[in-house]
Enzyme design. Structure first.
Site, PDB file in Angstrom:
ATOM      1  N   ARG A  77       0.860  -1.193   0.000  1.00 48.89           N
ATOM      2  CA  ARG A  77       0.000   0.000   0.000  1.00 48.89           C
ATOM      3  C   ARG A  77       0.892   1.238   0.000  1.00 48.89           C
ATOM      4  NH1 ARG A  77      -2.373   2.898   4.893  1.00 48.89           N
ATOM      5  NH2 ARG A  77      -3.677   4.430   3.872  1.00 48.89           N
ATOM      6  N   HIS A 121      -2.806  10.797   0.994  1.00 51.66           N
ATOM      7  CA  HIS A 121      -2.195  10.574   2.307  1.00 51.66           C
ATOM      8  C   HIS A 121      -1.546  11.901   2.708  1.00 51.66           C
ATOM      9  CE1 HIS A 121      -0.500   7.272   5.100  1.00 51.66           C
ATOM     10  NE2 HIS A 121      -0.148   8.427   5.641  1.00 51.66           N
ATOM     11  N   GLU A 166      -6.928   8.374   6.788  1.00 52.61           N
ATOM     12  CA  GLU A 166      -7.108   8.999   8.104  1.00 52.61           C
ATOM     13  C   GLU A 166      -7.609  10.441   8.027  1.00 52.61           C
ATOM     14  OE1 GLU A 166      -3.359   8.552  10.155  1.00 52.61           O
ATOM     15  OE2 GLU A 166      -3.517   6.374  10.219  1.00 52.61           O
ATOM     16  N   ASN A 295      -6.863   1.815  10.204  1.00 52.71           N
ATOM     17  CA  ASN A 295      -5.517   1.912  10.768  1.00 52.71           C
ATOM     18  C   ASN A 295      -5.673   1.841  12.279  1.00 52.71           C
ATOM     19  OD1 ASN A 295      -4.720   2.276   8.167  1.00 52.71           O
ATOM     20  ND2 ASN A 295      -4.074   4.409   8.412  1.00 52.71           N
ATOM     21  N   TYR A 297      -3.683   1.469  15.991  1.00 54.77           N
ATOM     22  CA  TYR A 297      -2.418   1.532  16.731  1.00 54.77           C
ATOM     23  C   TYR A 297      -2.586   1.359  18.230  1.00 54.77           C
ATOM     24  CZ  TYR A 297      -0.028   3.067  12.520  1.00 54.77           C
ATOM     25  OH  TYR A 297       0.509   3.112  11.254  1.00 54.77           O
ATOM     26  N   GLU A 364      -3.061  -0.302   8.325  1.00 60.95           N
ATOM     27  CA  GLU A 364      -1.816   0.085   9.009  1.00 60.95           C
ATOM     28  C   GLU A 364      -1.856  -0.451  10.436  1.00 60.95           C
ATOM     29  OE1 GLU A 364      -0.700   4.253   9.277  1.00 60.95           O
ATOM     30  OE2 GLU A 364      -1.254   4.556   7.177  1.00 60.95           O
TER      31      GLU A 364
HETATM   32  O1  IFM Z   1       3.259   7.549   9.875  1.00 65.48           O
HETATM   33  C1  IFM Z   1       1.885   7.543  10.107  1.00 65.48           C
HETATM   34  C2  IFM Z   1       1.115   7.355   8.831  1.00 65.48           C
HETATM   35  O2  IFM Z   1       1.454   8.297   7.876  1.00 65.48           O
HETATM   36  C3  IFM Z   1      -0.363   7.479   9.105  1.00 65.48           C
HETATM   37  N1  IFM Z   1      -0.761   6.584  10.180  1.00 65.48           N
HETATM   38  C4  IFM Z   1       0.007   6.589  11.375  1.00 65.48           C
HETATM   39  C5  IFM Z   1       1.494   6.449  11.072  1.00 65.48           C
HETATM   40  C6  IFM Z   1       2.318   6.475  12.369  1.00 65.48           C
HETATM   41  O3  IFM Z   1       2.120   7.684  13.016  1.00 65.48           O
END
Ligand code: IFM
Length: 454
Positions: A77, A121, A166, A295, A297, A364
């Site tokens: 991606r 992005h 995002e 995404n 985290y 992500e």
């Molecule tokens: O680096 C970023 C990415 O560009 C978008 N999502 C989170 C990642 C880590 O912060």
């Protein structure tokens, strides 16, 4: 856990983004983006750097594709830099920009790696920001035009498309807290940018479908698992607000065709949305997509606090400035983000409940750690291996629980320019020496390669 614990056809990929890796910002007709401008604002970037060179991927894409092929990824991606295609955000596409992404997609296909292209992005052409950026409805129309041009020229080599990456970050870090480009601090007005981003998604989706009926099109949201710190009403309200602005404010319009009334109320924006977010807009924003990218985290634990004083920094959560984000004492990555793999299942479930038939992808997931190169030139990153392993297990749990998760992309293939953190945060499974541009697979990359073969 072994790869064979995941279903057949489950896609394992890796991800990057244009401004974070490409460099060559002034070559072959590329125009400035808002990040070229913002990175030059004194104090905006932690280490004072820019993405002018980054990983020099623009000149080294062949090497990077070979690396992905060797590691055994199914998919890659990447994002397309809008100002490489339309320097000023409009008009005839720049052939050199198109050719770069065509070569990239073709070389991926030759290596058996499926290209997944994200159209936005975060690198908005500066010329469009000069006209108001995402606060202007016209930017959504420009985005649809760009989507059409790209699909027309690259749709024979790219089938999987993601409109936005995002939009929460673009709207609220870009126009509310000012931590990201274009660095504006407009409080609740930033929500107008969110609407225009989502409208841009809807219009681009339409353009892609018209231009390339065979395209698979989705969008990517950054979602958080959110929970109240305690059982007070105040904490429950804090969780409602943060889940509202981070998750529901994007999930609801895309998957249900409406904005959550409580969030509009928190923002004090009910009237603007009633006048400007028309039924027609919402019909477009909620038009069927082929998949949703998430995404994931971390988890947020939130509590009710007191109203911030007049000197408080601008908040990324306008209307909810009194909410406190609690450090629970659980392990965190170098970003300070709590490691909570089960939260990935939570956010997948939250999306699934709104759209039971919709395929989901984790587009992500990954971790920054302060890696060290040892005397032998090796990078031993056991914490990243643990992080990835735990999240692969969460992916398996999600599948076992019946959630339609069809793939998972590691952020990131290689160390890169981490936005407001510059080069001071490394998310890659491949180490990049920014002086020599040498790529060295870390222990985590070798672990992933073994996993992919297992
Ligand atoms: O680096 C970023 C990415 O560009 C978008 N999502 C989170 C990642 C880590 O912060």
């Amino acid at each position: 856990m072994r790869r064979s614990d995941l279903p057949d056809g489950f896609v394992v990929g890796t991800a990057t983004a244009s401004y974070q890796i490409e460099g060559a910002t002034r070559e072959d007709g590329r125009g400035d983006s808002i990040w070229d401008t913002f990175a030059r604002v004194p104090g905006a970037i932690a280490d004072g750097t820019t993405g002018d060179v980054a990983d020099d991927h623009y000149h080294r894409s062949a090497e990077d594709v070979a690396l992905m092929g060797d590691l055994g990824f199914d998919a890659y991606r990447f994002s397309i830099a809008w100002p490489r295609i339309q320097a000023d955000g409009r008009g005839t596409p720049n052939k050199a920009g198109i050719d770069f992404y065509r070569r990239l997609a073709e070389s991926l296909l030759e290596r058996g790696v499926t290209p997944w292209a994200t159209l936005y992005h975060w690198d908005l052409p500066q010329a469009l920001e000069d006209r108001g950026g995402w606060l202007e409805r016209d930017t959504a129309l420009r985005f649809a035009d760009y989507a059409h041009e790209v699909a027309d020229r690259l749709g024979d080599v790219v089938t999987d498309w993601i409109t936005l990456n995002e939009p929460w970050c673009s709207a609220f870090l870009g126009y509310a807290s000012g931590h990201h480009a274009p660095g504006r601090t407009l409080g609740s007005r930033s929500a107008h940018a969110a609407h225009h981003l989502l409208l841009g998604h809807g219009l681009a989706l339409e353009a892609l479908r018209d231009t390339r009926p065979e395209a698979r099109v989705g969008t990517t949201l950054n979602l958080y698992s959110v929970r109240p710190a305690g059982d007070s009403e105040g904490d429950a309200d804090a969780a409602r607000r943060i889940d509202g602005l981070s998750n529901r404010f994007f999930l609801d319009p895309v998957l249900r065709g409406s904005y959550p009334a409580d969030v509009l109320d928190d923002l004090g924006e009910t009237e603007w949305f009633a006048e400007n977010a028309t039924d027609d807009d919402l019909r477009r924003i909620s038009a069927p997509i082929d998949f949703l990218g998430i995404n994931y985290y971390s988890r947020h634990t939130v509590a009710s606090g007191s109203v911030p004083g007049p000197d408080a920094p601008a908040s990324a959560y306008p209307g909810s400035e009194h909410v406190r984000f609690i450090q629970t004492g659980a392990p965190v990555t170098q970003m300070g983000w709590e490691i909570h793999p089960d939260g990935m299942v939570d956010v997948l479930r939250q999306a699934h409940e709104l759209a039971p038939d919709l395929p989901l992808y984790i587009t992500e997931n990954g971790a920054a750690y302060p890696d060290r190169v040892d005397a032998d030139g090796e990078i031993d990153d056991p914490a990243r291996v643990d992080y990835l392993q735990a999240h692969f297990e969460a992916a398996r749990d999600a599948v076992d629980a019946g959630l339609p998760l069809q793939g998972y992309f590691i952020w990131s293939l290689m160390d890169n320019w981490e936005w407001a953190w510059g080069y001071s945060r490394r998310f890659g499974i491949v180490h990049v020496d920014y002086d020599t541009q040498k790529r060295t697979p870390k222990r985590s990359a070798r672990w992933v390669a073994d996993f992919l073969r297992s």
